[in-house]
Scaffold this active site. Sequence first.
Site, PDB file in Angstrom:
ATOM      1  CB  ALA A 119      -0.887  -0.011   1.231  1.00 53.31           C
TER       2      ALA A 119
ATOM      3  N   GLY B  54       0.421  -4.867   0.848  1.00 55.67           N
ATOM      4  CA  GLY B  54      -0.793  -4.867   0.030  1.00 55.67           C
ATOM      5  C   GLY B  54      -0.594  -5.543  -1.325  1.00 55.67           C
TER       6      GLY B  54
ATOM      7  CD  GLU C 208      -2.793  -7.145   2.893  1.00 57.16           C
ATOM      8  OE1 GLU C 208      -2.429  -5.997   2.596  1.00 57.16           O
ATOM      9  OE2 GLU C 208      -3.451  -7.404   3.912  1.00 57.16           O
TER      10      GLU C 208
ATOM     11  CD  GLU D 169       1.515  -5.318   5.483  1.00 54.62           C
ATOM     12  OE1 GLU D 169       2.341  -6.219   5.734  1.00 54.62           O
ATOM     13  OE2 GLU D 169       0.717  -5.380   4.543  1.00 54.62           O
TER      14      GLU D 169
HETATM   15  N1  DAK Z   1       4.600   3.152  -0.943  1.00 52.17           N
HETATM   16  C1  DAK Z   1       4.970   4.305  -1.536  1.00 52.17           C
HETATM   17  N2  DAK Z   1       6.118   4.443  -2.231  1.00 52.17           N
HETATM   18  C2  DAK Z   1       6.906   3.386  -2.334  1.00 52.17           C
HETATM   19  C3  DAK Z   1       6.596   2.144  -1.737  1.00 52.17           C
HETATM   20  C4  DAK Z   1       5.353   2.043  -1.013  1.00 52.17           C
HETATM   21  N3  DAK Z   1       4.923   0.914  -0.444  1.00 52.17           N
HETATM   22  N4  DAK Z   1       7.598   1.283  -2.004  1.00 52.17           N
HETATM   23  C5  DAK Z   1       8.487   1.957  -2.743  1.00 52.17           C
HETATM   24  N5  DAK Z   1       8.091   3.220  -2.938  1.00 52.17           N
HETATM   25  C6  DAK Z   1       8.775   4.264  -3.687  1.00 52.17           C
HETATM   26  C7  DAK Z   1       9.982   4.784  -2.934  1.00 52.17           C
HETATM   27  O1  DAK Z   1       9.594   5.744  -1.981  1.00 52.17           O
HETATM   28  C8  DAK Z   1      10.796   5.374  -4.066  1.00 52.17           C
HETATM   29  O2  DAK Z   1      10.251   6.604  -4.426  1.00 52.17           O
HETATM   30  P1  DAK Z   1      11.241   7.895  -4.743  1.00 52.17           P
HETATM   31  O3  DAK Z   1      12.069   8.074  -3.520  1.00 52.17           O
HETATM   32  O4  DAK Z   1      12.058   7.430  -5.941  1.00 52.17           O
HETATM   33  O5  DAK Z   1      10.276   9.002  -5.046  1.00 52.17           O
HETATM   34  C9  DAK Z   1      10.540   4.412  -5.211  1.00 52.17           C
HETATM   35  O6  DAK Z   1       9.314   3.737  -4.886  1.00 52.17           O
HETATM   36  C10 DAK Z   1      11.613   3.381  -5.390  1.00 52.17           C
HETATM   37  O7  DAK Z   1      11.821   2.732  -4.145  1.00 52.17           O
HETATM   38  P2  DAK Z   1      13.266   2.597  -3.450  1.00 52.17           P
HETATM   39  O8  DAK Z   1      14.152   3.709  -3.874  1.00 52.17           O
HETATM   40  O9  DAK Z   1      13.024   2.420  -2.003  1.00 52.17           O
HETATM   41  O10 DAK Z   1      13.763   1.255  -4.121  1.00 52.17           O
HETATM   42  P3  DAK Z   1      14.794   0.177  -3.504  1.00 52.17           P
HETATM   43  O11 DAK Z   1      15.091  -0.780  -4.600  1.00 52.17           O
HETATM   44  O12 DAK Z   1      15.925   0.850  -2.804  1.00 52.17           O
HETATM   45  O13 DAK Z   1      13.938  -0.581  -2.368  1.00 52.17           O
HETATM   46  C11 DAK Z   1      11.980  -1.698  -1.499  1.00 52.17           C
HETATM   47  C12 DAK Z   1      12.843  -1.332  -2.750  1.00 52.17           C
HETATM   48  C13 DAK Z   1      10.723  -2.423  -1.953  1.00 52.17           C
HETATM   49  C14 DAK Z   1      12.804  -2.657  -0.592  1.00 52.17           C
HETATM   50  C15 DAK Z   1      11.677  -0.423  -0.688  1.00 52.17           C
HETATM   51  O14 DAK Z   1      11.121   0.543  -1.603  1.00 52.17           O
HETATM   52  C16 DAK Z   1      10.679  -0.634   0.392  1.00 52.17           C
HETATM   53  O15 DAK Z   1      10.994  -1.140   1.469  1.00 52.17           O
HETATM   54  N6  DAK Z   1       9.417  -0.257   0.120  1.00 52.17           N
HETATM   55  C17 DAK Z   1       8.359  -0.373   1.124  1.00 52.17           C
HETATM   56  C18 DAK Z   1       7.899  -1.782   1.176  1.00 52.17           C
HETATM   57  C19 DAK Z   1       6.822  -1.944   2.235  1.00 52.17           C
HETATM   58  O16 DAK Z   1       7.053  -1.680   3.432  1.00 52.17           O
HETATM   59  N7  DAK Z   1       5.653  -2.343   1.790  1.00 52.17           N
HETATM   60  C20 DAK Z   1       4.543  -2.537   2.688  1.00 52.17           C
HETATM   61  C21 DAK Z   1       3.803  -1.250   2.716  1.00 52.17           C
HETATM   62  S1  DAK Z   1       2.636  -1.241   4.007  1.00 52.17           S
HETATM   63  C22 DAK Z   1      -4.375  -0.254   5.541  1.00 52.17           C
HETATM   64  C23 DAK Z   1      -4.501  -1.416   4.842  1.00 52.17           C
HETATM   65  C24 DAK Z   1      -3.432  -2.052   4.305  1.00 52.17           C
HETATM   66  C25 DAK Z   1      -2.184  -1.531   4.511  1.00 52.17           C
HETATM   67  C26 DAK Z   1      -2.035  -0.374   5.180  1.00 52.17           C
HETATM   68  C27 DAK Z   1      -3.133   0.290   5.720  1.00 52.17           C
HETATM   69  N8  DAK Z   1      -5.528   0.406   6.126  1.00 52.17           N
HETATM   70  C28 DAK Z   1      -6.709  -0.331   6.151  1.00 52.17           C
HETATM   71  C29 DAK Z   1      -5.402   1.711   6.570  1.00 52.17           C
HETATM   72  C30 DAK Z   1      -1.046  -2.178   3.924  1.00 52.17           C
HETATM   73  C31 DAK Z   1       0.136  -1.666   4.171  1.00 52.17           C
HETATM   74  C32 DAK Z   1       1.279  -1.954   3.372  1.00 52.17           C
HETATM   75  O17 DAK Z   1       1.248  -2.580   2.331  1.00 52.17           O
END
Ligand code: DAK
Length: 261
Positions: A67, A112, A115, A135
């Site tokens: 997400a 997400g 998911e 998450e």
């Molecule tokens: N959201 C937004 N932007 C993201 C992103 C994400 N999940 N993942 C990557 N990006 C963006 C980065 O910010 C970056 O943007 P710029 O800085 O270039 O503007 C760009 O994509 C490239 O990412 P990286 O530079 O970080 O690339 P790397 O190869 O260095 O790293 C990575 C890749 C996948 C390891 C890293 O980007 C990372 O850790 N990303 C986050 C992964 C993550 O934590 N995903 C889970 C998200 S939480 C809800 C319901 C569901 C959820 C939440 C709330 N409610 C009911 C309220 C679910 C939550 C989730 O899914």
Amino acid sequence: MSEYENLLISIEDRLATVKVNRPKALNALNGGVLADLEQAFTELDQKSEVGCIILTGEGEKSFVAGADIAAMKTMTVLDAQKFCDLGHRAMLAVENCRKPVIAAVHGFCLGGGLELALACDFIFASGASKLGLPEVNLGLFPGFGGTQRLSRLIGKNRAKELIYTARMLSAAEAFQWGILNRVCEPSDLLSEVEAVAKDILKKGPVAISLAKEVVNRGTDLDLTSGLTLEKNSFPLIFATQDCKEGVSAFLEKRKAQFKGN
Ligand code: DAK
């Protein structure tokens, strides 16, 4: 097919390919993407010229990296509730679509994103992909159905390990854990998914759609209720031309020509 701001959709020979198209944010799911997914899968469900759907992500790096974290920065409880409702509706539009939906996962498939893949009928992934529910690293937990769909797929204890540790699994581990149906060479992923989709397209569409519904509904029931669901649904297929055609074609030693009616 309508145009979608956050999706690329192509349809060829009854096979639709839907790509989440925010590669600069690794295809992260913001409200726009989720609304488009809900609408597009509702539209594809209704489209008689589509028999099977592949869901994937645009760009080399990611299926969907979760997400959109930026969208959560200023979220209030009410915003979170709306976002959660929208996410659940999008996942359900994929899961309840009456056509088979196959996830083709490459690169990151996180949060997400996993998911979303879990809402598909099954997942093929590139050997280089990484899958997980990170998450808790953000002080969150999976909120688009992951706690429920993953534990039903691989069992409670493995699902909890993945959720509590936020560990990223390699494709080989995810296959071993029962999350993936197949691991492919990265360059072969789409062709292998397409080959399976084309194989499915040769079968009776109404039968597949009913089978999907019975499997999906039945897995949430006890065995006796699930068997009753199957027993009550099965006779319906004898009302279809496809069933008559399939049986006749076998007996006449020719290939069946299913029309989806
Ligand atoms: N959201 C937004 N932007 C993201 C992103 C994400 N999940 N993942 C990557 N990006 C963006 C980065 O910010 C970056 O943007 P710029 O800085 O270039 O503007 C760009 O994509 C490239 O990412 P990286 O530079 O970080 O690339 P790397 O190869 O260095 O790293 C990575 C890749 C996948 C390891 C890293 O980007 C990372 O850790 N990303 C986050 C992964 C993550 O934590 N995903 C889970 C998200 S939480 C809800 C319901 C569901 C959820 C939440 C709330 N409610 C009911 C309220 C679910 C939550 C989730 O899914």
